[in-house]
Design an enzyme around this catalytic site. Structure first.
Site, short mmCIF file in Angstrom:
data_model
loop_
_atom_site.label_atom_id
_atom_site.label_comp_id
_atom_site.label_asym_id
_atom_site.label_seq_id
_atom_site.Cartn_x
_atom_site.Cartn_y
_atom_site.Cartn_z
N GLU A 270 -14.86 -1.64 55.44
CA GLU A 270 -13.79 -0.91 54.99
C GLU A 270 -14.07 0.36 54.33
O GLU A 270 -14.26 0.69 53.02
CB GLU A 270 -13.22 -1.84 53.79
CG GLU A 270 -12.55 -3.04 54.43
CD GLU A 270 -12.25 -4.11 53.22
OE1 GLU A 270 -11.36 -4.71 53.37
OE2 GLU A 270 -12.75 -3.87 52.20
N PRO A 271 -14.70 1.32 55.05
CA PRO A 271 -14.97 2.70 54.60
C PRO A 271 -13.70 3.15 54.16
O PRO A 271 -12.82 3.63 54.60
CB PRO A 271 -15.70 3.41 55.83
CG PRO A 271 -14.86 2.81 57.00
CD PRO A 271 -14.63 1.37 56.72
N GLY A 272 -14.02 3.90 52.84
CA GLY A 272 -12.77 4.89 52.26
C GLY A 272 -13.46 6.32 51.99
O GLY A 272 -13.19 7.08 52.98
N ARG A 273 -14.30 6.18 51.09
CA ARG A 273 -14.88 7.58 50.67
C ARG A 273 -15.50 8.18 52.06
O ARG A 273 -15.39 9.58 52.28
CB ARG A 273 -16.28 7.41 49.67
CG ARG A 273 -16.92 8.70 49.23
CD ARG A 273 -17.99 8.46 48.44
NE ARG A 273 -17.79 7.31 47.49
CZ ARG A 273 -17.27 7.17 46.48
NH1 ARG A 273 -17.22 8.35 45.82
NH2 ARG A 273 -17.39 6.33 45.38
N ARG B 115 -13.13 12.48 38.06
CA ARG B 115 -14.54 12.08 38.61
C ARG B 115 -15.53 12.51 37.55
O ARG B 115 -16.51 11.69 37.39
CB ARG B 115 -14.67 11.92 39.93
CG ARG B 115 -13.77 11.41 40.81
CD ARG B 115 -14.27 11.00 42.16
NE ARG B 115 -15.26 10.11 42.43
CZ ARG B 115 -16.30 10.51 42.52
NH1 ARG B 115 -16.56 11.71 42.73
NH2 ARG B 115 -17.52 9.54 42.80
N TYR C 88 -17.14 9.68 35.60
CA TYR C 88 -18.57 9.10 35.98
C TYR C 88 -19.45 10.23 35.76
O TYR C 88 -20.75 9.95 36.31
CB TYR C 88 -18.37 8.53 37.51
CG TYR C 88 -17.02 7.91 37.89
CD1 TYR C 88 -16.86 6.62 37.39
CD2 TYR C 88 -16.38 8.50 38.83
CE1 TYR C 88 -15.76 6.01 37.74
CE2 TYR C 88 -15.06 7.87 39.28
CZ TYR C 88 -14.72 6.55 38.81
OH TYR C 88 -13.80 5.80 39.07
N CYS D 80 -5.92 19.55 27.43
CA CYS D 80 -6.11 19.86 25.89
C CYS D 80 -7.03 18.79 25.55
O CYS D 80 -6.81 17.85 24.93
CB CYS D 80 -4.80 19.59 25.37
SG CYS D 80 -4.65 20.42 23.77
N GLU D 81 -8.37 18.61 26.15
CA GLU D 81 -9.24 17.49 25.93
C GLU D 81 -10.82 18.22 26.16
O GLU D 81 -10.85 18.80 27.15
CB GLU D 81 -8.81 16.58 26.66
CG GLU D 81 -9.73 15.44 26.81
CD GLU D 81 -9.08 14.08 27.16
OE1 GLU D 81 -7.94 14.05 26.86
OE2 GLU D 81 -9.64 13.08 27.28
N TYR E 293 -10.72 9.83 46.41
CA TYR E 293 -10.65 9.38 44.95
C TYR E 293 -10.58 10.63 43.97
O TYR E 293 -10.66 10.66 42.91
CB TYR E 293 -11.90 8.79 44.46
CG TYR E 293 -12.30 7.45 45.26
CD1 TYR E 293 -11.39 6.48 45.32
CD2 TYR E 293 -13.44 7.30 45.93
CE1 TYR E 293 -11.61 5.33 46.09
CE2 TYR E 293 -13.58 6.57 46.91
CZ TYR E 293 -12.57 5.23 46.64
OH TYR E 293 -12.89 4.10 47.62
N1 LLP Z 1 -13.01 -2.28 49.98
C1 LLP Z 1 -12.90 -2.71 48.75
C2 LLP Z 1 -12.54 -4.04 48.68
C3 LLP Z 1 -12.94 -1.60 47.72
O1 LLP Z 1 -12.83 -2.15 46.55
C4 LLP Z 1 -13.28 -0.50 48.07
C5 LLP Z 1 -13.63 0.57 47.09
C6 LLP Z 1 -13.60 -0.05 49.46
C7 LLP Z 1 -13.51 -0.87 50.05
C8 LLP Z 1 -14.00 1.29 49.84
O2 LLP Z 1 -15.29 1.62 49.20
P1 LLP Z 1 -15.66 3.27 49.67
O3 LLP Z 1 -16.07 3.11 51.20
O4 LLP Z 1 -14.67 4.08 49.35
O5 LLP Z 1 -16.97 3.38 48.69
N2 LLP Z 1 -13.04 5.40 42.01
C9 LLP Z 1 -14.36 5.46 42.36
C10 LLP Z 1 -14.60 4.36 43.68
C11 LLP Z 1 -13.94 3.17 43.36
C12 LLP Z 1 -14.20 2.49 44.64
C13 LLP Z 1 -13.55 1.02 44.56
N3 LLP Z 1 -13.48 0.41 45.53
C14 LLP Z 1 -14.85 6.76 42.54
O6 LLP Z 1 -14.20 7.76 42.54
O7 LLP Z 1 -16.03 7.00 42.83
#
Ligand code: LLP
Length: 431
Positions: free
Chosen positions: A290-293, A330, A334, A361-362, A390
Site C-alpha cells: 500500500e504505497p502512498g507517499r 508537516r 514532525y 498567527c502562531e 500528506y
Molecule cells: N497503509 C496503511 C494502513 C497506512 O496507515 C499508511 C500510512 C499507508 C498504507 C501508506 O504509508 P506510506 O506509503 O505513505 O508511508 N501524516 C504522516 C504519514 C502518516 C502515514 C499513516 N499511514 C506524514 O505526513 O508523514
C-alpha cells in the site's frame, strides 16, 4: 537538482517538467500545488511491474489514498490498474465520485462506525481491513443483512520497530491498530472470523510505519506474518490467500536522504517471501502493498510568494510566505525536512540562512529552518519540493486560510485538478 523533472530556465526561473514556475504562479496564483502526472504514473507502473515480476501470482499494489485523496488521483489510479486503500467514508466517497471501481478498494481504519460499514457495503467495497473483534462482528452483522459474503483481511501487529530494525516482541503491542500476534489476540480474532459464514477471511494485513528507507523491516514483517499463518494452518487448518504488507517505503526529501530503489526492494522482498514459504511449507499467498507517499510525494511541489523578510541581527532571518501550516503542517507536526528553492532567482548565489515562515498567527507556523537562499525581497517566488503526499490531504482552514489549488502537469499541459477555495467555501457550513 534533487529530481529529474526540475531544471533552470534562461531567465533563472525554476522549470517544473519544462514549465516555468513563475509563469504558472502568475496564472494560477500562490500558494499553488503542482503535480507531475507522468511521474505518478511511472511510479505506479514501477510498483505494478515489479510486484508482478518478483512476487507470487496475484500480487499487486494498492495506492494508499490518504497521501492525496482527490477525484483526479482516483481516476489516474483506475487507469493505471492500481487498487486503492481508503481509510474513511470521505475518501471512499471521493473514490466513488471519481468512478473508481470499488471492488478494487480496501477499507481501512481502526474506528469504523456502523454508518461507515453500511456506506462501504452499499458501494460494493472489495475488502475490509478489519481492526478488531467488535468491528468484525459489526461487519458480519451487516454482511448478513446485505446477504453477502464479505471479503476481509485482519489487521495484525507483528511487533516490528522499523526505525531500529530490531524485532521487539512486545513492541507495538500497545499500538491502537490491529491485534497483536504475541498476545494471542491475533489468533483469537482469526478463529472468530473463520467461524462466520458471511465473512471470507482472505488473509492478514500489517503496516509497520512510514518513510522507511531499508527493505529489511518489510521482510521481517512478512516472515512474522507467514509464521503466524503456518501456525494457524497447523492448529485450525486455515490456508492463507493474501498477505498485505502495508505502505511505508521512503522518499528522499533532501539531498542528504539516500535514493530508494523500489524495484530492488520488491525483488528482495520476493526472495524472502519465497524462502520463508518454502521453509514453512506454506502455499505462496498473493502479496499486496500500500504505497502512498512513494506514489505521489516527489511528484508534487508547492509555490509560495514571499510577502516580507525580517532580519533580527544576531538571531534569525525570516522570509514570510503566503501559505504555511494550513497547506503543509508537516514541519510544525514532525519537524519534517524539505528542500526549498528560490524559484524566481535560481541563478543567484545563496547568501543568507532563512527561516521560512507561514502566514498563520502562531509562532510554530514554520515551513523550514536553516535554508540557504539568495537575499529575498517581497514578491520573490519560493518552491518547496516533495509536497505531493500528506500536504493537501492534511491541509486545514486554520485562520480561515483557503486551501490552495492543485494544478496537474499532464501530457497535454497543465490543468486544474482542484480549484482554490473561495471565501464562500469557508462559510458554506456556517448557519
Ligand atoms: N497503509 C496503511 C494502513 C497506512 O496507515 C499508511 C500510512 C499507508 C498504507 C501508506 O504509508 P506510506 O506509503 O505513505 O508511508 N501524516 C504522516 C504519514 C502518516 C502515514 C499513516 N499511514 C506524514 O505526513 O508523514
Amino acid at each position: 537538482m534533487l529530481y529529474d523533472h526540475l531544471a533552470v530556465g534562461p531567465q533563472g526561473h525554476l522549470l517544473f517538467r519544462g514549465y516555468d514556475t513563475v509563469t504558472l504562479a502568475r496564472e494560477y496564483g500562490t500558494p499553488l500545488m503542482l503535480l507531475d502526472e507522468e511521474r505518478v504514473r511511472r511510479r505506479c507502473r514501477e510498483y505494478r511491474q515489479a510486484m508482478e515480476q518478483f512476487l507470487p501470482a496475484g500480487s499487486h499494489p494498492l495506492y494508499a489514498s490518504k497521501a492525496l485523496s482527490i477525484k483526479q488521483i482516483y481516476r489516474i489510479m483506475a487507469q493505471e490498474k492500481m487498487g486503492v486503500d481508503v481509510v474513511s467514508s470521505g475518501e471512499l466517497y471521493t473514490a466513488v465520485q471519481a468512478g473508481f471501481p470499488m471492488e478494487n478498494a480496501y477499507f481501512h481504519g481502526n474506528s469504523k462506525t456502523n454508518a461507515d460499514i453500511h456506506f462501504a457495503m452499499e458501494h460494493g467495497i472489495g475488502c475490509f481491513v478489519c481492526d478488531n473483534a467488535e468491528e468484525l462482528d459489526a461487519i458480519d452483522e451487516q454482511a448478513v443483512r446485505f446477504g453477502i459474503c464479505q471479503r476481509v483481511l485482519l489487521r495484525l501487529s507483528p511487533g516490528i520497530d522499523p526505525h531500529t530494525h530490531e524485532k521487539i516482541n512486545t513492541g507495538r503491542v500497545d499500538s491502537k491498530f490491529g491485534a497483536a500476534i504475541s498476545t494471542g489476540q491475533a489468533e483469537a480474532l482469526a478463529v472468530r472470523a473463520l467461524a462466520k459464514k458471511n465473512i471470507s477471511l482472505e488473509g492478514f494485513h500489517c503496516h509497520i510505519g512510514s518513510q522507511i528507507f531499508d527493505c529489511q523491516p518489510f521482510c521481517d514483517a512478512a516472515v512474522i506474518l507467514l509464521e503466524f499463518a503456518a501456525m494457524l494452518r497447523e492448529k485450525h487448518g486455515y490456508i492463507l490467500r493474501v498477505l498485505n504488507l502495508g505502505g511505508g517505503m521512503a522518499v528522499p526529501y533532501t539531498e542528504k536522504d539516500p535514493s530508494v530503489d523500489y524495484r530492488e526492494n520488491i525483488r528482495r522482498l520476493g526472495v524472502c517471501i519465497r524462502e520463508t514459504c518454502s521453509r514453512l511449507s506454506v502455499q505462496l499467498p498473493a502479496i499486496l502493498m500500500e504505497p502512498g507517499r512513494s506514489i505521489v510525494a516527489d511528484a508534487g511541489i508547492t509555490l509560495y510568494t514571499v510577502t516580507s523578510t525580517k532580519q533580527i541581527p544576531g538571531f534569525k532571518n525570516y522570509a514570510a510566505v503566503d501559505g504555511g501550516m494550513t497547506d503543509n503542517p508537516r514541519y510544525t507536526l514532525y519537524r519534517a525536512a524539505y528542500t526549498v528553492l528560490p524559484a524566481s532567482r535560481m541563478q543567484d548565489a545563496a547568501a543568507l540562512c532563512y527561516t521560512v515562515a507561514g502566514c498563520c498567527c502562531e509562532s510554530g507556523d514554520i515551513l523550514q529552518e536553516n535554508v540557504e537562499l539568495p537575499p529575498l525581497v517581497r514578491g520573490d517566488l519560493l518552491a518547496v519540493l516533495t509536497t505531493g503526499a500528506y500536504n493537501y490531504s492534511m491541509a486545514s482552514n486554520y485562520n480561515r486560510v483557503p486551501r490552495p489549488p492543485i494544478v496537474i502537469l499532464g501530457k497535454d499541459g497543465p490543468y486544474l485538478a482542484v480549484r482554490r477555495e473561495t471565501y464562500e467555501d469557508l462559510v458554506r457550513c456556517d448557519q
